[in-house]
Enzyme design. Structure first.
Site, PDB file in Angstrom:
ATOM      1  N   ASP A   1       0.495   5.376   0.186  1.00 59.37           N
ATOM      2  CA  ASP A   1      -0.409   6.498   0.446  1.00 59.37           C
ATOM      3  C   ASP A   1       0.288   7.796   0.099  1.00 59.37           C
ATOM      4  O   ASP A   1       1.384   8.085   0.610  1.00 59.37           O
ATOM      5  CB  ASP A   1      -0.839   6.524   1.913  1.00 59.37           C
ATOM      6  CG  ASP A   1      -1.859   5.455   2.237  1.00 59.37           C
ATOM      7  OD1 ASP A   1      -2.589   5.040   1.317  1.00 59.37           O
ATOM      8  OD2 ASP A   1      -1.926   5.019   3.395  1.00 59.37           O
TER       9      ASP A   1
ATOM     10  N   ASP B   1       3.415   1.322   3.164  1.00 58.30           N
ATOM     11  CA  ASP B   1       2.815   1.292   4.497  1.00 58.30           C
ATOM     12  C   ASP B   1       3.103  -0.087   5.095  1.00 58.30           C
ATOM     13  O   ASP B   1       2.458  -1.077   4.748  1.00 58.30           O
ATOM     14  CB  ASP B   1       1.310   1.551   4.385  1.00 58.30           C
ATOM     15  CG  ASP B   1       0.645   1.725   5.741  1.00 58.30           C
ATOM     16  OD1 ASP B   1       1.308   1.499   6.762  1.00 58.30           O
ATOM     17  OD2 ASP B   1      -0.541   2.084   5.769  1.00 58.30           O
TER      18      ASP B   1
ATOM     19  N   ASP C   1       0.847  -1.186   0.000  1.00 64.03           N
ATOM     20  CA  ASP C   1       0.000   0.000   0.000  1.00 64.03           C
ATOM     21  C   ASP C   1       0.884   1.238   0.000  1.00 64.03           C
ATOM     22  O   ASP C   1       1.797   1.369   0.827  1.00 64.03           O
ATOM     23  CB  ASP C   1      -0.891  -0.012   1.246  1.00 64.03           C
ATOM     24  CG  ASP C   1      -1.790   1.215   1.343  1.00 64.03           C
ATOM     25  OD1 ASP C   1      -2.117   1.787   0.293  1.00 64.03           O
ATOM     26  OD2 ASP C   1      -2.150   1.591   2.470  1.00 64.03           O
TER      27      ASP C   1
END
Length: 394
Positions: free
Chosen positions: A103, A297, A101
């Protein structure tokens, strides 16, 4: 979000799902399912511990989504014997996708208060390309899906057979490698003894690998520098090299001569053409560790039970589609145009803009003024989902 806005978005999300054709991920019946409904108030409620039978047993996944009209939809990275069990200890973990992930608002050097949403997403795509360089180049993963999250960044789902049964500790090692490992320069250099010149003790030949890994990243940086100074006039080349710490006139001259006289050896990774080259390579190594890692992440990748957004679903904080992206289409992908639901195009609605300002959307940049106005529905949904507008009567 007021009631009129919430009910409008809920209804339009349901309209989207009725025509979506979403089928779900591989092994959908072995995964836990969850969703967040459009509830009143500022809080959210996660409905989870659902099985495939719960969400599709009465028809199809599309039927479930059209009926429930959820704000967010998730499935687990993990695969279980009993995914609908209410306790994690009772689910019976079998395997899990390796999920990454990124972000946009967590990237190094990005200030969410000073950087526009569109610019953050552009920076995030650059980080995604760095991540894919690791996953495809260093690890050789082939079965992977790239997905725009619909909100702040991107997800990568890796499903190669060799990763599915990895535990948390093994996944943590992958995270450390991708983010920038705790290693020394000597760890990325191949060293071999070389006899000759009548020396009693053999010399050491140090070589940077050129075919992958962190050593190859350092080598690419070194060759970029070598190519740069070869193209510069002598004084400019020397000045460029003196920008490096502890590189004076003598070392700069030696590196410049090596770049010209020993180019093929440097291209092959040989560092021992001159000690000054080794000095600069060590500096480039430190920069590579600081700058070339992918800022993923960490908890998402190490969590073998993680819930991740369902590709094809809508993100309740943007109204955009959680969009799978073909690998060869990634360079041209524009999330603020290509992830707009087609069902929300072609007609206007009235909204009251409460958070005016610059906006980039659907290939255009403009300023949204405060107050009631008619806008294209796709833009209206985007602004309402992001808390920048509310729905008013037509």
């Amino acid at each position: 979000m007021d009631e009129r806005t919430r009910e409008y978005l809920r209804g339009r999300f349901g309209d989207y799902y009725r025509r979506s054709g979403i089928e779900g991920p591989p092994a959908a019946n072995e995964r836990e399912w969850g969703h967040i409904p459009f509830t009143a108030g500022s809080g959210t409620t996660m409905v989870r511990h659902q099985s495939w039978l719960d969400v599709a047993g009465g028809g199809s996944l599309v039927d479930f989504l059209a009926r429930e009209q959820p704000r967010h939809v998730y499935h687990s990275a993990g695969r279980y014997r009993d995914p609908g069990a209410s306790r994690m200890s009772e689910k019976g973990w079998r395997a899990a996708d390796l999920v990454f992930d990124l972000d946009a608002d967590h990237l190094p050097g990005v200030d969410p208060e000073a950087t526009s949403y569109a610019d953050m997403l552009r920076e995030c795509k650059n980080a995604l390309l760095d991540l894919l360089d690791f996953l495809e180049g260093d690890f050789g993963f082939e079965d992977l899906d790239v997905v725009f999250s619909g909100g702040r960044g991107y997800h990568v789902h890796v499903r190669d057979e060799g990763v599915l049964e990895l535990g948390r500790d093994q996944r943590d090692e992958i995270v450390e490698y991708v983010r920038g490992p705790d290693i020394e320069f000597a760890d990325v250099v191949d060293t071999e003894a070389v006899a000759g010149m009548g020396l009693k003790n053999p010399a050491q030949k140090r070589t940077l690998p050129t075919d992958g890994g962190w050593g190859a990243r350092v080598h690419r940086r070194l060759m970029d520098l070598v190519d740069e100074i070869r193209d510069l006039p002598e004084e400019e080349a020397l000045e460029r090299l003196r920008e490096f710490p502890r590189v004076g006139e003598g070392k700069a001259g030696a590196i410049r001569r090596a770049a010209s006289d020993n180019y093929d050896e440097l291209a092959a990774g040989n560092l021992d053409v001159h000690p000054a080259v080794v000095s600069v390579a060590k500096i480039l190594f430190e920069r590579a560790l600081d700058e070339d890692g992918a800022p993923i992440d960490e908890p998402v990748t190490t969590d073998i039970n993680r819930l991740i957004r369902l590709p094809g679903s809508l993100h309740g904080g943007s109204g955009l589609v959680v969009t799978p992206i073909e690998r060869d289409a990634l360079d041209d992908f524009d999330p603020l145009a290509d992830a707009i639901p087609e069902q929300f195009r072609g007609h206007e609605i009235r909204v009251a803009v409460t958070d005016p300002g610059p906006t980039e959307f659907d290939g255009d940049t403009f300023t949204v003024a405060e107050g009631e106005r008619s806008v294209q529905e796709a833009l209206g949904v985007f602004l309402m989902a992001r808390g920048r507008a509310r729905k008013v009567a037509e």
